[in-house]
Design a protein around this motif. Structure first.
Motif, PDB file in Angstrom:
ATOM      1  N   HIS A  85      -7.396 -12.955  -2.151  1.00 29.65           N
ATOM      2  CA  HIS A  85      -8.231 -12.076  -1.349  1.00 29.65           C
ATOM      3  C   HIS A  85      -7.850 -10.632  -1.647  1.00 29.65           C
ATOM      4  CE1 HIS A  85      -9.491 -10.179   2.542  1.00 29.65           C
ATOM      5  NE2 HIS A  85     -10.536 -10.922   2.284  1.00 29.65           N
ATOM      6  N   CYS A  86      -8.770  -9.851  -2.229  1.00 32.09           N
ATOM      7  CA  CYS A  86      -8.460  -8.468  -2.598  1.00 32.09           C
ATOM      8  C   CYS A  86      -8.304  -7.605  -1.357  1.00 32.09           C
ATOM      9  CB  CYS A  86      -9.567  -7.911  -3.497  1.00 32.09           C
ATOM     10  SG  CYS A  86      -9.360  -6.141  -3.796  1.00 32.09           S
ATOM     11  N   VAL A  87      -7.188  -6.872  -1.273  1.00 33.99           N
ATOM     12  CA  VAL A  87      -6.963  -6.033  -0.097  1.00 33.99           C
ATOM     13  C   VAL A  87      -7.850  -4.788  -0.135  1.00 33.99           C
ATOM     14  CG1 VAL A  87      -4.593  -6.800   0.276  1.00 33.99           C
ATOM     15  CG2 VAL A  87      -5.027  -4.820  -1.185  1.00 33.99           C
ATOM     16  N   GLY A  88      -8.379  -4.458  -1.325  1.00 37.02           N
ATOM     17  CA  GLY A  88      -9.220  -3.263  -1.435  1.00 37.02           C
ATOM     18  C   GLY A  88     -10.663  -3.526  -1.049  1.00 37.02           C
ATOM     19  N   CYS A  89     -11.303  -4.473  -1.732  1.00 35.76           N
ATOM     20  CA  CYS A  89     -12.736  -4.662  -1.509  1.00 35.76           C
ATOM     21  C   CYS A  89     -13.069  -6.001  -0.862  1.00 35.76           C
ATOM     22  CB  CYS A  89     -13.504  -4.521  -2.827  1.00 35.76           C
ATOM     23  SG  CYS A  89     -13.214  -5.879  -3.986  1.00 35.76           S
ATOM     24  N   GLY A  90     -12.067  -6.847  -0.688  1.00 34.17           N
ATOM     25  CA  GLY A  90     -12.331  -8.098   0.008  1.00 34.17           C
ATOM     26  C   GLY A  90     -12.942  -9.187  -0.854  1.00 34.17           C
ATOM     27  N   THR A 113      -4.669  -7.260 -11.045  1.00 29.93           N
ATOM     28  CA  THR A 113      -5.355  -6.408 -10.063  1.00 29.93           C
ATOM     29  C   THR A 113      -6.831  -6.784 -10.017  1.00 29.93           C
ATOM     30  OG1 THR A 113      -5.755  -4.735 -11.740  1.00 29.93           O
ATOM     31  CG2 THR A 113      -3.800  -4.438 -10.358  1.00 29.93           C
ATOM     32  N   CYS A 114      -7.498  -6.346  -8.956  1.00 27.17           N
ATOM     33  CA  CYS A 114      -8.906  -6.682  -8.745  1.00 27.17           C
ATOM     34  C   CYS A 114      -9.781  -6.035  -9.820  1.00 27.17           C
ATOM     35  CB  CYS A 114      -9.336  -6.211  -7.367  1.00 27.17           C
ATOM     36  SG  CYS A 114     -11.091  -6.388  -7.061  1.00 27.17           S
ATOM     37  N   GLU A 115     -10.687  -6.805 -10.396  1.00 31.66           N
ATOM     38  CA  GLU A 115     -11.537  -6.277 -11.465  1.00 31.66           C
ATOM     39  C   GLU A 115     -12.545  -5.256 -10.952  1.00 31.66           C
ATOM     40  OE1 GLU A 115     -14.596  -9.057 -12.953  1.00 31.66           O
ATOM     41  OE2 GLU A 115     -13.815 -10.498 -11.500  1.00 31.66           O
ATOM     42  N   PHE A 116     -12.763  -5.208  -9.640  1.00 31.46           N
ATOM     43  CA  PHE A 116     -13.758  -4.284  -9.096  1.00 31.46           C
ATOM     44  C   PHE A 116     -13.134  -3.004  -8.572  1.00 31.46           C
ATOM     45  CE2 PHE A 116     -15.139  -8.677  -8.263  1.00 31.46           C
ATOM     46  CZ  PHE A 116     -16.133  -8.732  -9.233  1.00 31.46           C
ATOM     47  N   CYS A 117     -11.954  -3.129  -7.907  1.00 34.57           N
ATOM     48  CA  CYS A 117     -11.387  -1.933  -7.279  1.00 34.57           C
ATOM     49  C   CYS A 117      -9.933  -1.692  -7.693  1.00 34.57           C
ATOM     50  CB  CYS A 117     -11.505  -2.019  -5.756  1.00 34.57           C
ATOM     51  SG  CYS A 117     -10.377  -3.218  -5.027  1.00 34.57           S
ATOM     52  N   GLN A 118      -9.389  -2.519  -8.581  1.00 35.23           N
ATOM     53  CA  GLN A 118      -8.039  -2.356  -9.110  1.00 35.23           C
ATOM     54  C   GLN A 118      -6.926  -2.463  -8.074  1.00 35.23           C
ATOM     55  OE1 GLN A 118     -10.609  -0.235 -10.661  1.00 35.23           O
ATOM     56  NE2 GLN A 118     -10.577  -2.084 -11.900  1.00 35.23           N
TER      57      GLN A 118
HETATM   58 ZN   LIG Z   1     -11.133  -5.429  -4.958  1.00 31.10          ZN
END
Ligand SMILES: [Zn+2]
Length: 408
Positions: free
Chosen positions: A220-225, A289-294
């Motif tokens: 679960h990405c902490v940046g964008c969910g 890291t998240c591919e959308f928001c790193q």
């Molecule tokens: Zn993200």
């Protein structure tokens, strides 16, 4: 007639209702470990004239269940509705229920399951619950405030996390697995401040092998969910000429008895386990890291990654309501919730909320209808979720979802 155990019966109210309202029951044992409760039960049972069906027992529910297993007198239905967590009773319950029998399990320890103390959740249920910055906005596997209340006919669902259903199902299946048994969910309901699941329990060494592939870790990405699932095992179809193989995403699903999917795939339900081989899963499904928001990912679970409901069962309950209108005072609410459940994408484990999506990319909030048609137009499937009014379930991958949101 069926043998029913209400394991933590308190005043015995539910057992008395079973006796008076459910036809075809053979015997009901209402158990409580408090002498005061047992005395109260005895009085209530006598007052209601159901003494021929309901037997009050002063006992530790676990001892009673282990004993019933030892004496080969299993219960066809076991109802566990404790104050707080049912965790201490699950081991006995998965053993004391008859083959194909029904477990009805309620959890009210929502704070634990919502990730307020994920270590406690692990110790009780064998799964880590998640509470990220976004858990109240865009939750995939977390809780949602659901502003504005529930669906028509469905009560407002304030803080019950979606993952709670999948955590208790994971826990039940895991415990059943110890005894070469496994669970099949019929219906899983989020309501005000509690969750309640209805599962059947079956035995089968071959089918138990499928259980690892039915559980998944949640990234679960902490940046964008954005969220991704990592199954704990892989089930691959042999493709032995029984018909088309299940669609992608259903790979781990084994239906132990006939259902619409079996008919759809043209396979013999009794044969399905021999058509699968099991291997080690590969992963992880995300980069560092998240591919959308790193940003980084939190890891939660494992959770039950298979359908929460049996569509045929839900349709059956709806049809039964149809047949006897006015029988239940809660009928509109039941009908509202079951209708949404019947429409839910059963193979999509997690959901997004509208405000969560739009607040992440600072866009205006699209209407449910707009987002739905955009996703449909792009060739994905979409449905609502009974757990939250503002939620969207879709089989669109996060990348496609973000593309659609950015075009808003
Ligand atoms: Zn993200």
């Amino acid at each position: 007639g069926l043998r029913v155990l209400e394991a933590l019966a308190a005043s015995g109210l539910r057992s008395i209702r079973f006796a008076r309202e459910v036809p075809g029951l053979g015997a009901i044992v209402a158990s409580d470990c408090s002498p005061r409760a047992a005395a109260l039960m005895a009085r209530n049972v006598a007052l209601n004239g159901v003494g021929d069906l309901v037997t009050p027992r002063l006992a530790d529910a676990r001892m009673l269940m282990y004993q019933s297993k030892a004496e080969r007198e299993p219960f066809d239905v076991i109802d566990l509705d404790p104050y707080g967590s049912p965790a201490p009773f699950l081991d006995a319950a998965v053993q004391a229920v008859s083959e194909g029998g029904l477990l009805c399990v309620t959890c009210t320890d929502m704070a634990v399951m919502a990730g307020n103390s994920s270590e406690t959740c692990y110790s009780k249920y064998g799964a880590v619950s998640l509470k990220g910055k976004f858990c109240h906005e865009m939750v995939s596997a977390g809780g949602s405030p659901c502003p504005g209340g529930g669906h028509e006919g469905v009560s407002h669902v304030p803080r019950v996390p979606r993952q709670a259903l999948r955590i208790i199902l994971h826990s039940l299946d895991l415990r059943a697995n110890c005894y070469q048994r496994f669970v099949v969910p019929l219906l899983s309901v989020s309501a005000d401040f509690y969750v309640r699941v209805f599962v059947r329990v079956f035995t089968g060494q071959a089918k138990v092998k499928a259980s690892a592939s039915k559980q998944a870790l949640v990234f679960h990405c902490v940046g964008c969910g954005s969220h991704h699932l990592q199954r704990l095992g892989r089930a691959t179809s042999h493709g032995s000429g029984y018909g088309p193989t299940p669609p992608e995403g259903f790979g781990g699903l084994l239906r132990p008895f006939g259902g619409p999917q079996d008919a759809l795939w043209g396979r013999d339900p009794a044969c399905s386990p021999c058509r699968f081989k099991y291997s080690t899963a590969t992963g992880p499904p995300v980069g560092p890291t998240c591919e959308f928001c790193q940003q980084r990912h939190q890891v939660g679970g494992p959770v039950w990654a298979e359908p929460l409901h049996d569509p045929a069962f839900v349709e059956g309950v709806l049809a039964a309501l149809e047949r006897s209108p006015g029988r239940f005072s809660t009928e509109p609410r039941l009908r509202g919730m079951l209708s949404v459940i019947a429409e839910e994408l059963s193979d999509v484990p997690l959901y997004y909320t509208l405000d969560g999506l739009s607040s992440t990319i600072h866009s205006n909030t699209p209407s449910l209808l707009q987002l739905r048609s955009a996703l449909l137009h792009a060739g994905f499937r979409v449905s609502l979720s009974h757990a939250c009014r503002n939620a969207v379930k879709t089989d669109a991958p996060p990348a496609a979802l973000w593309d659609i949101m950015r075009c808003w």
